[in-house]
Design a protein around this motif. Sequence first.
Motif, short mmCIF file in Angstrom:
data_model
loop_
_atom_site.label_atom_id
_atom_site.label_comp_id
_atom_site.label_asym_id
_atom_site.label_seq_id
_atom_site.Cartn_x
_atom_site.Cartn_y
_atom_site.Cartn_z
N ALA A 54 23.51 26.28 1.57
CA ALA A 54 23.23 24.91 1.10
C ALA A 54 23.98 23.89 1.94
N PHE A 55 25.24 24.16 2.27
CA PHE A 55 26.02 23.25 3.10
C PHE A 55 25.37 23.06 4.47
N VAL A 56 25.00 24.16 5.12
CA VAL A 56 24.37 24.07 6.45
C VAL A 56 23.06 23.29 6.36
N GLY A 57 22.28 23.53 5.32
CA GLY A 57 21.03 22.79 5.14
C GLY A 57 21.27 21.29 5.00
N ASN A 58 22.31 20.93 4.26
CA ASN A 58 22.63 19.51 4.10
C ASN A 58 23.13 18.89 5.40
N VAL A 59 23.88 19.65 6.19
CA VAL A 59 24.33 19.15 7.49
C VAL A 59 23.12 18.91 8.39
N LYS A 60 22.21 19.88 8.44
CA LYS A 60 21.02 19.73 9.28
C LYS A 60 20.15 18.57 8.84
N ALA A 61 20.15 18.27 7.54
CA ALA A 61 19.36 17.15 7.02
C ALA A 61 20.11 15.83 7.12
N ASP A 62 21.31 15.86 7.70
CA ASP A 62 22.13 14.65 7.92
C ASP A 62 22.47 13.96 6.61
N ARG A 63 22.74 14.72 5.57
CA ARG A 63 23.05 14.15 4.26
C ARG A 63 24.51 13.75 4.11
N PHE A 64 25.33 13.98 5.13
CA PHE A 64 26.75 13.63 5.06
C PHE A 64 27.10 12.43 5.93
N ALA A 65 26.08 11.72 6.39
CA ALA A 65 26.33 10.56 7.24
C ALA A 65 27.09 9.49 6.47
N ALA A 66 27.98 8.85 7.17
CA ALA A 66 28.81 7.80 6.53
C ALA A 66 28.04 6.52 6.35
#
Length: 66
Positions: A54-66
């Motif tokens: 789930a973490f890797v998927g969220n990183v790939k989807a750019d969901r942690f952008a500031a």
Amino acid sequence: MDLTGAQWRKSSKSGGNGGACVEVADNLPGVVGVRDSKDPTGPALVFAPGAFVAFVGNVKADRFAA
């Protein structure tokens, strides 16, 4: 958590310059280990496989952008 036997790998996209890379070990049953490639004998984080996916998927989807 005993990570003896972990087979660590880093991304093929990591440069060969010894820079800031993370290594992942996903060969142990029920856990995924993550560590700093510059400190292989230092601490490692341990995740449940589903949480790591789930973490890797969220990183790939750019969901942690500031």
